[in-house]
Design an enzyme around this catalytic site. Structure first.
Site, PDB file in Angstrom:
ATOM      1  N   ASP A   1      -7.687  -7.109   1.120  1.00 31.52           N
ATOM      2  CA  ASP A   1      -6.705  -7.081   2.196  1.00 31.52           C
ATOM      3  C   ASP A   1      -7.363  -6.418   3.387  1.00 31.52           C
ATOM      4  O   ASP A   1      -8.200  -5.530   3.229  1.00 31.52           O
ATOM      5  CB  ASP A   1      -5.456  -6.278   1.813  1.00 31.52           C
ATOM      6  CG  ASP A   1      -5.703  -4.794   1.902  1.00 31.52           C
ATOM      7  OD1 ASP A   1      -6.335  -4.250   0.984  1.00 31.52           O
ATOM      8  OD2 ASP A   1      -5.321  -4.181   2.923  1.00 31.52           O
TER       9      ASP A   1
ATOM     10  N   ASP B   1       0.865  -1.160   0.000  1.00 32.65           N
ATOM     11  CA  ASP B   1       0.000   0.000   0.000  1.00 32.65           C
ATOM     12  C   ASP B   1       0.914   1.226   0.000  1.00 32.65           C
ATOM     13  O   ASP B   1       1.956   1.209   0.630  1.00 32.65           O
ATOM     14  CB  ASP B   1      -0.846  -0.049   1.288  1.00 32.65           C
ATOM     15  CG  ASP B   1      -2.138   0.688   1.109  1.00 32.65           C
ATOM     16  OD1 ASP B   1      -2.215   1.505   0.177  1.00 32.65           O
ATOM     17  OD2 ASP B   1      -3.065   0.443   1.893  1.00 32.65           O
TER      18      ASP B   1
ATOM     19  N   CYS C   1      -6.412 -26.851  15.060  1.00 38.54           N
ATOM     20  CA  CYS C   1      -7.544 -27.774  15.202  1.00 38.54           C
ATOM     21  C   CYS C   1      -7.121 -29.236  15.139  1.00 38.54           C
ATOM     22  O   CYS C   1      -7.860 -30.115  15.569  1.00 38.54           O
ATOM     23  CB  CYS C   1      -8.611 -27.459  14.156  1.00 38.54           C
ATOM     24  SG  CYS C   1      -9.274 -25.795  14.405  1.00 38.54           S
TER      25      CYS C   1
ATOM     26  N   CYS D   1     -11.378 -27.620   9.906  1.00 40.06           N
ATOM     27  CA  CYS D   1     -10.133 -26.862   9.752  1.00 40.06           C
ATOM     28  C   CYS D   1      -8.978 -27.849   9.721  1.00 40.06           C
ATOM     29  O   CYS D   1      -8.955 -28.808  10.486  1.00 40.06           O
ATOM     30  CB  CYS D   1      -9.966 -25.879  10.906  1.00 40.06           C
ATOM     31  SG  CYS D   1      -8.356 -25.057  10.934  1.00 40.06           S
TER      32      CYS D   1
HETATM   33 ZN   LIG Z   1      -8.187 -24.325  13.049  1.00 43.79          ZN
END
Ligand SMILES: [Zn+2]
Length: 383
Positions: free
Chosen positions: A277, A90, A334, A329
């Site tokens: 973004d 940016d 996870c 996930c």
């Molecule tokens: Zn996760």
């Protein structure tokens, strides 16, 4: 000039690969914000693990700290971050504008650019269009953004008009500086960085049109939707985002700057935006708001609640919960850890929590953009 673009390095296996030109053809892509040169709490290997394909950093903040000469000595922004994939930067127009709007003592904006007065006794800094391009090229950016004069949707009509006039003039100056720099450097020409123009005009359709037409005429590789994407009531500026997308010919990729809420990403991707973004998904992760799919391979309907949940890790009901954040996930968060353990880490303020949580939310964003890409593909097949 040292090799700041790391072009010779092989792409990482997961994420972090591909050159910027190839990203234009696929997508959509979510770029986490490494505003100060880091996606907080994560390293480049974590980002690769989270499937991140492109990172966005901020040339203005890096210009202040650690400064351009330090970055140059360390081999450019990618080497500095340890990031091997494409990097977007940016210009810093939005951040400088936000600071100056917040407190006039931080500087001023006029036709020459943004004059910034940093805290302490350092000299004032002028960020004009040429400097914005030079900085981004010196950082080794793959996708550069023109310096733009940002406004708030509620600013006066006069302010909006002035901003569009300046944004067009600065975009023209940025294009000249960019073209000249590439002509003078074989290495830059080979690296093929892309330059995006930024559309301003607040919530005035005629100003958005004037800005879009002028920028398309100057000619850029892509275009960003500039200004605040959210109004004061917290609603996405859907009409303006849609109009801006329609004003730019479809062969050009568009970036919804600052858009990162999953619902907003879905809306904008369906309007035809390719790049996003935002610091939101990673900030949410650190603050305990975790994004979770509630189905294996969800059809992304119009209702967010049909396919995702926001899980608040501080919630007491997770204390004795042995389940992962999400059974859908694939991340380290996870695969190994329970909601109860993550809550414990968060409660004792251990540094492991923000890292695992950030990887988790970034993996969610990656999967979300993949699903949006599949949805887009399926739609094109039916046409
Ligand atoms: Zn996760």
């Amino acid at each position: 000039m040292s090799s700041v673009l790391n072009r010779g390095e092989p792409p990482a296996e997961e994420g972090g690969g591909g050159d910027p030109v190839s990203l234009l053809g696929a997508g959509p892509h979510f770029m986490p914000d490494a505003t100060y040169g880091v996606v907080r709490a994560t390293g480049a290997d974590d980002l690769e693990r989270a499937g991140v394909q492109i990172v966005m950093t901020n040339a203005f903040h890096l210009m202040l700290r650690p400064g351009m000469s330090t970055l140059r000595a360390l081999g450019g922004a990618k080497a500095f971050l340890g990031w091997k994939g494409p990097l977007a930067t940016d210009s810093g127009g939005f951040q400088a504008y936000s600071l100056i709007r917040e407190n006039r003592k931080y500087g001023r904006i006029d036709d020459r650019g943004l004059t910034f007065l940093p805290a302490g006794n350092r000299d004032k800094l002028l960020l004009g269009p040429e400097k914005a391009i030079q900085n981004q090229l010196r950082l080794g950016s793959d996708i550069l953004f023109c310096l733009d004069d940002c406004t708030h949707p509620d600013d006066s009509a006069g302010e909006q008009e002035k901003s569009v006039r300046r944004t067009i003039a600065w975009a023209r100056a940025c294009k000249v500086a960019f073209t000249k720099a590439l002509a003078q450097s074989k290495q830059l020409k080979q690296a093929k960085p892309l330059l995006f123009g930024v559309l301003q005009g607040g919530r005035d359709p005629s100003l958005r049109r004037i800005c879009a037409e002028a920028l398309v005429e100057i000619g850029f590789d892509g275009f960003g939707y500039g200004g605040w994407p959210i109004d004061d009531q917290g609603n996405l500026m859907r009409d303006m985002l849609q109009l801006s997308r329609e004003l730019v010919p479809p062969q050009f990729a568009m970036h919804a700057l600052g858009v990162g809420h999953p619902g907003s990403v879905v809306t904008c991707a369906r309007l035809g935006y390719k790049f996003f973004d935002s610091a939101l998904p990673t900030r949410d992760a650190r603050r305990g708001r975790l994004y979770c799919f509630t189905r294996e391979s969800p059809e992304l309907g119009s209702e967010l609640k049909d396919w995702m949940d926001f899980l608040y890790i501080q919630d007491e009901r997770h204390i004795k919960d042995s389940r992962p954040l999400s059974e859908f996930c694939t991340g380290p968060c996870c695969a190994r850890y329970s909601r109860g353990y993550l809550q414990h880490l968060n409660r004792i303020e251990d540094v492991l929590y923000p890292r695992l949580a950030t990887i988790h939310n970034l993996l969610f964003m990656r999967r979300l953009t993949e699903l949006l890409g599949l949805e887009d593909e399926a739609q094109h097949k039916h046409q």
